[in-house]
Write a protein that holds these residues in place. Structure first.
Motif, PDB file in Angstrom:
ATOM      1  N   ASN A  62      21.173  66.410  77.509  1.00 39.76           N
ATOM      2  CA  ASN A  62      22.221  66.888  78.400  1.00 39.76           C
ATOM      3  C   ASN A  62      23.454  66.007  78.212  1.00 39.76           C
ATOM      4  O   ASN A  62      23.480  64.847  78.633  1.00 39.76           O
ATOM      5  CB  ASN A  62      21.750  66.840  79.857  1.00 39.76           C
ATOM      6  CG  ASN A  62      22.725  67.503  80.811  1.00 39.76           C
ATOM      7  OD1 ASN A  62      23.923  67.290  80.743  1.00 39.76           O
ATOM      8  ND2 ASN A  62      22.184  68.334  81.702  1.00 39.76           N
ATOM      9  N   VAL A  63      24.475  66.561  77.546  1.00 37.45           N
ATOM     10  CA  VAL A  63      25.666  65.776  77.234  1.00 37.45           C
ATOM     11  C   VAL A  63      26.588  65.672  78.437  1.00 37.45           C
ATOM     12  O   VAL A  63      27.461  64.801  78.472  1.00 37.45           O
ATOM     13  CB  VAL A  63      26.419  66.385  76.034  1.00 37.45           C
ATOM     14  CG1 VAL A  63      25.555  66.334  74.784  1.00 37.45           C
ATOM     15  CG2 VAL A  63      26.849  67.821  76.322  1.00 37.45           C
ATOM     16  N   PHE A  64      26.427  66.534  79.423  1.00 40.39           N
ATOM     17  CA  PHE A  64      27.258  66.464  80.628  1.00 40.39           C
ATOM     18  C   PHE A  64      26.804  65.317  81.523  1.00 40.39           C
ATOM     19  O   PHE A  64      27.624  64.541  82.017  1.00 40.39           O
ATOM     20  CB  PHE A  64      27.182  67.796  81.392  1.00 40.39           C
ATOM     21  CG  PHE A  64      28.100  67.868  82.575  1.00 40.39           C
ATOM     22  CD1 PHE A  64      29.381  68.380  82.447  1.00 40.39           C
ATOM     23  CD2 PHE A  64      27.703  67.418  83.835  1.00 40.39           C
ATOM     24  CE1 PHE A  64      30.242  68.445  83.545  1.00 40.39           C
ATOM     25  CE2 PHE A  64      28.551  67.466  84.929  1.00 40.39           C
ATOM     26  CZ  PHE A  64      29.826  67.980  84.785  1.00 40.39           C
ATOM     27  N   LEU A  65      25.475  65.206  81.702  1.00 38.72           N
ATOM     28  CA  LEU A  65      24.929  64.161  82.560  1.00 38.72           C
ATOM     29  C   LEU A  65      24.589  62.883  81.796  1.00 38.72           C
ATOM     30  O   LEU A  65      24.282  61.855  82.403  1.00 38.72           O
ATOM     31  CB  LEU A  65      23.679  64.667  83.280  1.00 38.72           C
ATOM     32  CG  LEU A  65      23.884  65.810  84.278  1.00 38.72           C
ATOM     33  CD1 LEU A  65      22.542  66.333  84.771  1.00 38.72           C
ATOM     34  CD2 LEU A  65      24.745  65.347  85.456  1.00 38.72           C
ATOM     35  N   GLY A  66      24.601  62.971  80.442  1.00 37.08           N
ATOM     36  CA  GLY A  66      24.257  61.810  79.638  1.00 37.08           C
ATOM     37  C   GLY A  66      22.779  61.463  79.687  1.00 37.08           C
ATOM     38  O   GLY A  66      22.414  60.287  79.657  1.00 37.08           O
ATOM     39  N   ILE A  67      21.922  62.478  79.747  1.00 31.77           N
ATOM     40  CA  ILE A  67      20.471  62.265  79.824  1.00 31.77           C
ATOM     41  C   ILE A  67      19.815  62.898  78.594  1.00 31.77           C
ATOM     42  O   ILE A  67      20.082  64.058  78.269  1.00 31.77           O
ATOM     43  CB  ILE A  67      19.881  62.890  81.104  1.00 31.77           C
ATOM     44  CG1 ILE A  67      20.574  62.327  82.352  1.00 31.77           C
ATOM     45  CG2 ILE A  67      18.376  62.656  81.181  1.00 31.77           C
ATOM     46  CD1 ILE A  67      20.152  63.001  83.642  1.00 31.77           C
ATOM     47  N   ASP A  68      18.965  62.139  77.900  1.00 32.83           N
ATOM     48  CA  ASP A  68      18.271  62.644  76.727  1.00 32.83           C
ATOM     49  C   ASP A  68      16.933  63.282  77.119  1.00 32.83           C
ATOM     50  O   ASP A  68      16.321  62.929  78.124  1.00 32.83           O
ATOM     51  CB  ASP A  68      18.008  61.517  75.733  1.00 32.83           C
ATOM     52  CG  ASP A  68      19.285  60.981  75.110  1.00 32.83           C
ATOM     53  OD1 ASP A  68      20.318  61.685  75.170  1.00 32.83           O
ATOM     54  OD2 ASP A  68      19.264  59.844  74.586  1.00 32.83           O
ATOM     55  N   ASP A  69      16.504  64.207  76.270  1.00 35.34           N
ATOM     56  CA  ASP A  69      15.164  64.809  76.374  1.00 35.34           C
ATOM     57  C   ASP A  69      14.902  65.391  77.766  1.00 35.34           C
ATOM     58  O   ASP A  69      13.892  65.098  78.418  1.00 35.34           O
ATOM     59  CB  ASP A  69      14.085  63.778  76.028  1.00 35.34           C
ATOM     60  CG  ASP A  69      14.282  63.173  74.649  1.00 35.34           C
ATOM     61  OD1 ASP A  69      14.914  63.831  73.803  1.00 35.34           O
ATOM     62  OD2 ASP A  69      13.809  62.054  74.419  1.00 35.34           O
TER      63      ASP A  69
END
Length: 766
Positions: free
Chosen positions: A233-240
C-alpha cells in the motif's frame, strides 16, 4: 470449429476402435499387466477410479458424463490444497477471484452474477455462498481446505435432476476421508517464499482412532496456513497488506451398528482472516493506493449427518446439513466520496439545485473532505439447512433407479454501512462512526422431488431419463435505518418483496459401449437458477424484480483407452442455449449495481482430456477447452448501463484454456524412496470484464501461461515424503480479475500468486 474438431476426434476414435477390442481372456491378461505397472500419482487417472457423481458407485471411464476426478494422493503429490489450485486440472473450469471471500466458480463458460452456477458439495451436503447487498451468492462461494481428502469430483454440464438449482454449469463434490476401524495418522508442514513478498507457512495433521472396536471410530483433522502477502500500500506506506491466515479442522465420527448400516457425522470449522488482495494497475505492479486497511473475516461451520442403509434391493441414503457462515467485508469508499467534490454536486446535493456561492462551495467541500478516509462495510450472517433422502437400487439387471426428495431453507442477513477510518493508520474506527446504515434479509426456501432411471437395453446400450420437480419461494426484505442524503440514501421503511416459482427439469442420456475401452454417449439436460428481488437504494420500482434463468445443454462425448490402457483419451462437444440470462446492471448515475436479465446467450464448446504412459517412467497428461460464449439477443434498456448486444462475449470467459503436464519417475536416489519430477504449463486465453465492448468500464484481461515444477521424494514403507517446488516459475503477473471504476484509481485487479519457491515435509502413520 469446436463441432468440427469434436466430430473429427470421434471419427478417428471409431476408425481406430478395432485396435482396442479385447477378448475376455485378453482383458484378464491386460488387467494383470495393468496392476503390475509403475504408478505415479498422475498416472492414477488411467486406473478405474470409483466415483459417485451419479449417486451410485461407478468408475470414471464407465460413467457417461464429462467428469474429472482427482484422488487424495494426486492432490497431495501435486501440492494442491485448494479449489483454486486444481482448476487447471479440469477442462473449462474457471474461478473469478476478486479477493478473499469473493470467488465465483464456473464450468463451460456458464457464469453470471446471482445464485451460483456450479453446485458445491462437501460429501452429501450442498454449500451456498452468501448473497451480500447485491444478491450475488455465486460470487461468494466458500472453499474447503483439501487436506485428508479422498477425492474431488467435478461433473461438467448441468446436473439439475440430481443436484437441483444452481448446478447449471455442473457440480463439484469434495469427498473427505472417513473414520476407519484402526489407527492412522498424517502430518504435513511446509514453507515457501513469495517473490515481491513474504513467506507461506502451513501445518496440517490427522489422527484416526477406533473408539469402540468394530462399532465406532473417530477422525480428527486440523490445519493452519499463513501467507505474508505481496501487495504494498503506497498510500499508507505498508508492505504486504494482503497477508492471510486460514485455519480450522474437522471432527468426524462413524458408527457401524451392522454391515448394512453406516452413520457418519461431521463438524467442520474454517476461519479466514485476510487483507485485500486487490491492487491498482494505474498505480504500479502489486501496488494499491487504498486509504484504509481492508480486513476480511470469514467463519464457516458445518454440522452434518449421513445415513447409508443397505436394504438388499436398494440403499437408503439420508443426509442432513446445517451450514453457518459469518463474514465481514471492508472496502475503501474514500475515492468514491471524493467524486462528490464538484460544483455540480454542491448544487444538487447541498443547495437545493441552486448554484453554490464561494462560501457555500467551501463549506460543502469541507463537509465532503471530513468524510474521508471512509470504509464501506458489509457484515453478513447466513444459515443454510438442507435435508435429502433418496433410495438407490442395488444390482438391478434391467433397470437402475434413484428416487429422492430434497428440502432447503436458507436465511441470509447483511448489514451495509459507511463509516470513518483513522487518517494516519487507515484502521477502522471502532465502534463505527456511521454515515449511513441499511440491512437486507434474503430468505430462500426450496423443496423438490427427483428421480433417474437407467434402462440397460442391451449389454452395450444404456438409456437414462431423469426428472426433477422443484418449488421455491424467495423473500427479500430491506430497510435503511440511517440515511445519508449525500448519496441519495434516504431513510427507507421496511419493505418486502416475494418471488416464487415451480417447474420441472429434464435429463436424457444414451450411452453405447462399443468395447470395454470405447464408449460414446449423448446427453440433453436442463439447468436452472432462481430469480428474486433487488434491494438497492434509489432503484426504480420497475427494476426491483429479476427473473429466473435456465439453459439446455446438448452434448456428445467419447471415452476411450488405447495401447493396452496406457493411453486414455476423452472428448466432448456441447451446445448450451441459455435463456433469460441474469446479468449485473448499474443505475444510470453509476452509483449502485443490481441484477437484471439479458435475453439469451449461446455457448459452443469442445473439451479434450487425456493421459499417456509413454514408458514405465514417463507419463504425460493434458486437457484443453475451446468455446465461444456470447449473447444471441440484444439487451436494450434506457435505465441500465452497459446493455449487451447480440454477439457480445460473456465476461471473464476465455475462448481457449489448456494444461499440459509431464511426470518422470527418476532412478532411485535414496534407498527405499521413490522420486519423481513433474512439470506443468497452464494456459488461459484473453477475456473481457463487461458484456458490451463499448462500456466505459470494459477492460481486457490478457492471456497468460503459468509454469510449475515439482520434485517429490516418497517412501511407502516409512511414510515419509518430501517435496521441493517452484510455482509460477517465470514470475508472470497473471491478472485473473479486473474491474473498472469512474473513481480513482480507476482499475482494481487481482492476480495469481507471484513466483513461489517452497518445500513440504510429510509423514503418514499407519
Amino acid at each position: 470449429m469446436p463441432f468440427g474438431l469434436s466430430a473429427l476426434s470421434l471419427v478417428i476414435g471409431s476408425l481406430l476402435m478395432p485396435m482396442t477390442s479385447y477378448a475376455d481372456e485378453e482383458d484378464a491378461t491386460a488387467s494383470k499387466a495393468e496392476a503390475s505397472k509403475p504408478k505415479s500419482s498422475d498416472a492414477e487417472m488411467l486406473e478405474r477410479i470409483e466415483v459417485t457423481a451419479t449417486r451410485r458407485a461407478t468408475t470414471l471411464q464407465e460413467t457417461p458424463l464429462a467428469i474429472s476426478a482427482l484422488s487424495g494422493n494426486m492432490l497431495k503429490r501435486n501440492g494442491i490444497t485448494s479449489v483454486e489450485e486444481f482448476t487447471k486440472m479440469v477442462p473449462g473450469m474457471r474461478i473469478e477471484d476478486s479477493g478473499p471471500g469473493s470467488k465465483r466458480i464456473s464450468l463451460r463458460g456458464v457464469t453470471a452474477p446471482g445464485e451460483g452456477t456450479v453446485g458445491v458439495y462437501y460429501d452429501e451436503i450442498p454449500i451456498s455462498g452468501t448473497v451480500g447487498v447485491s444478491s450475488d451468492a455465486g460470487g461468494r462461494t466458500p472453499t474447503a481446505a483439501l487436506f485428508d481428502v479422498n477425492r474431488v469430483e467435478v461433473v461438467r454440464g448441468p446436473q439439475g435432476t440430481l443436484y437441483g438449482a444452481s448446478s447449471m454449469g455442473g457440480a463439484i463434490r469434495t469427498i473427505f476421508n472417513k473414520p476407519i476401524d484402526g489407527y492412522e495418522g498424517a502430518f504435513e508442514t511446509g514453507y515457501a517464499d513469495i517473490a515481491h513478498g513474504g513467506a507461506v507457512k502451513s501445518v496440517d495433521g490427522m489422527v484416526n482412532v477406533p473408539l469402540i472396536d468394530g462399532l465406532l471410530a473417530a477422525r480428527v483433522v486440523g490445519f493452519r496456513k499463513t501467507n505474508d502477502g505481496y501487495i504494498d500500500n503506497v498510500f499508507l506506506g505498508i508492505d504486504d497488506v494482503n497477508s492471510s491466515t486460514k485455519e480450522g479442522g474437522r471432527v468426524m465420527l462413524r458408527l457401524t451398528p451392522s454391515d448394512d448400516l453406516t452413520i457418519d457425522t461431521m463438524y467442520l470449522l474454517d476461519k479466514t482472516e485476510a487483507g485485500s488482495g486487490t491492487w491498482n494497475p494505474t498505480i504500479g505492479e502489486y501496488e494499491t493506493a487504498a486509504q484504509i486497511n481492508q480486513p476480511f473475516t470469514d467463519t464457516t461451520k458445518l454440522y452434518s449427518g449421513t445415513l447409508d442403509w443397505n436394504l438388499d434391493f436398494a440403499t437408503l441414503t439420508a443426509a442432513v446439513g446445517y451450514f453457518k457462515r459469518a463474514t465481514e467485508y471492508n472496502m475503501d469508499d474514500s475515492y468514491y466520496i471524493d467524486t462528490y467534490l464538484t460544483e455540480d454536486r454542491c448544487q444538487s446535493r447541498w443547495n437545493d439545485g441552486a448554484a453554490c456561492s464561494s462560501e457555500q462551495l467551501s463549506n460543502y467541500f469541507d463537509y465532503v473532505n471530513s468524510l474521508t478516509p471512509a470504509v464501506l462495510q458489509h457484515k453478513g450472517y447466513m444459515t443454510n439447512k438442507t435435508y435429502e433422502m433418496r433410495l438407490t437400487s442395488n444390482d438391478a439387471k434391467v433397470f437402475d433407479w434413484t428416487v429422492g426428495a430434497f428440502y432447503q431453507k436458507r436465511n441470509d442477513y447483511v448489514q451495509s454501512q459507511d463509516g470513518a477510518a483513522d487518517e494516519a493508520t487507515g484502521k477502522l474506527i471502532r465502534p463505527m462512526e456511521l454515515f449511513y446504515r441499511r440491512y437486507i434479509i434474503d430468505d430462500y426456501e426450496q423443496k423438490a422431488v427427483f428421480g433417474e432411471t437407467t434402462y440397460h437395453a442391451t449389454d452395450k446400450l444404456d438409456v437414462t431419463v431423469g426428472l426433477r420437480w422443484f418449488d421455491y419461494q424467495k423473500t427479500v426484505t430491506g430497510e435503511t435505518t440511517d440515511a445519508w442524503e449525500l448519496i441519495n440514501a434516504f431513510e427507507k421503511p421496511k419493505t418486502s418483496v416475494e418471488f416464487s416459482e415451480n417447474d420441472w427439469l429434464f435429463k436424457g442420456n444414451v450411452a453405447y459401449n462399443m468395447t470395454e475401452d470405447m464408449m460414446f454417449y449423448a446427453t440433453a439436460a436442463q439447468g436452472f437458477r432462481p430469480g428474486g428481488a433487488n434491494n438497492v437504494i434509489g432503484l426504480e420500482e420497475m427494476l426491483t424484480g429479476y427473473e429466473s434463468d435456465s439453459l439446455w445443454n446438448y452434448e456428445v462425448g467419447m471415452k476411450s483407452s488405447w495401447l493396452d490402457r496406457d493411453l486414455q483419451f476423452n472428448a466432448a462437444t456441447y451446445l448450451i442455449d441459455w435463456e433469460n440470462m441474469q446479468v449485473r446492471g448499474r443505475t444510470t448515475d453509476g452509483a449502485f449495481s443490481f441484477l437484471s436479465n439479458a435475453g439469451a446467450a449461446q455457448i459452443m464448446g469442445l473439451e479434450l482430456e487425456g493421459g499417456w504412459r509413454i514408458t514405465e517412467n514417463l507419463f504425460v497428461s493434458g486437457n484443453v477447452n475451446m468455446l465461444n460464449a456470447e449473447l444471441t439477443e440484444d439487451q436494450i434498456s434506457d435505465v441500465v448501463l452497459a446493455a449487451g448486444r447480440d454477439g457480445d462475449r460473456i465476461p471473464y470467459i476465455p475462448k481457449v484454456t489448456g494444461m499440459l503436464s509431464a511426470t518422470y519417475n527418476l532412478p532411485e536416489i535414496i534407498s527405499g524412496f521413490e522420486s519423481s519430477l513433474r512439470a506443468d504449463v497452464n494456459y488461459v486465453g484473453s477475456s473481457y470484464t463487461e458484456l458490451s465492448p463499448d462500456n466505459a468500464y470494459n477492460l481486457k484481461l490478457d492471456s497468460y501461461s503459468l509454469t510449475n515444477l515439482r520434485f517429490n521424494l516418497d517412501s511407502t514403507e516409512s511414510g515419509w515424503g518430501f517435496a521441493l517446488y517452484v510455482n509460477n516459475l517465470f514470475d508472470k503477473n497473471a491478472i485473473v480479475y479486473n474491474s473498472g471504476s469512474s473513481s480513482y484509481p480507476n482499475e482494481f485487479a487481482n492476480s495469481a500468486m507471484p513466483r513461489t519457491i517452497g518445500v513440504t515435509v510429510r509423514k503418514d502413520f499407519f
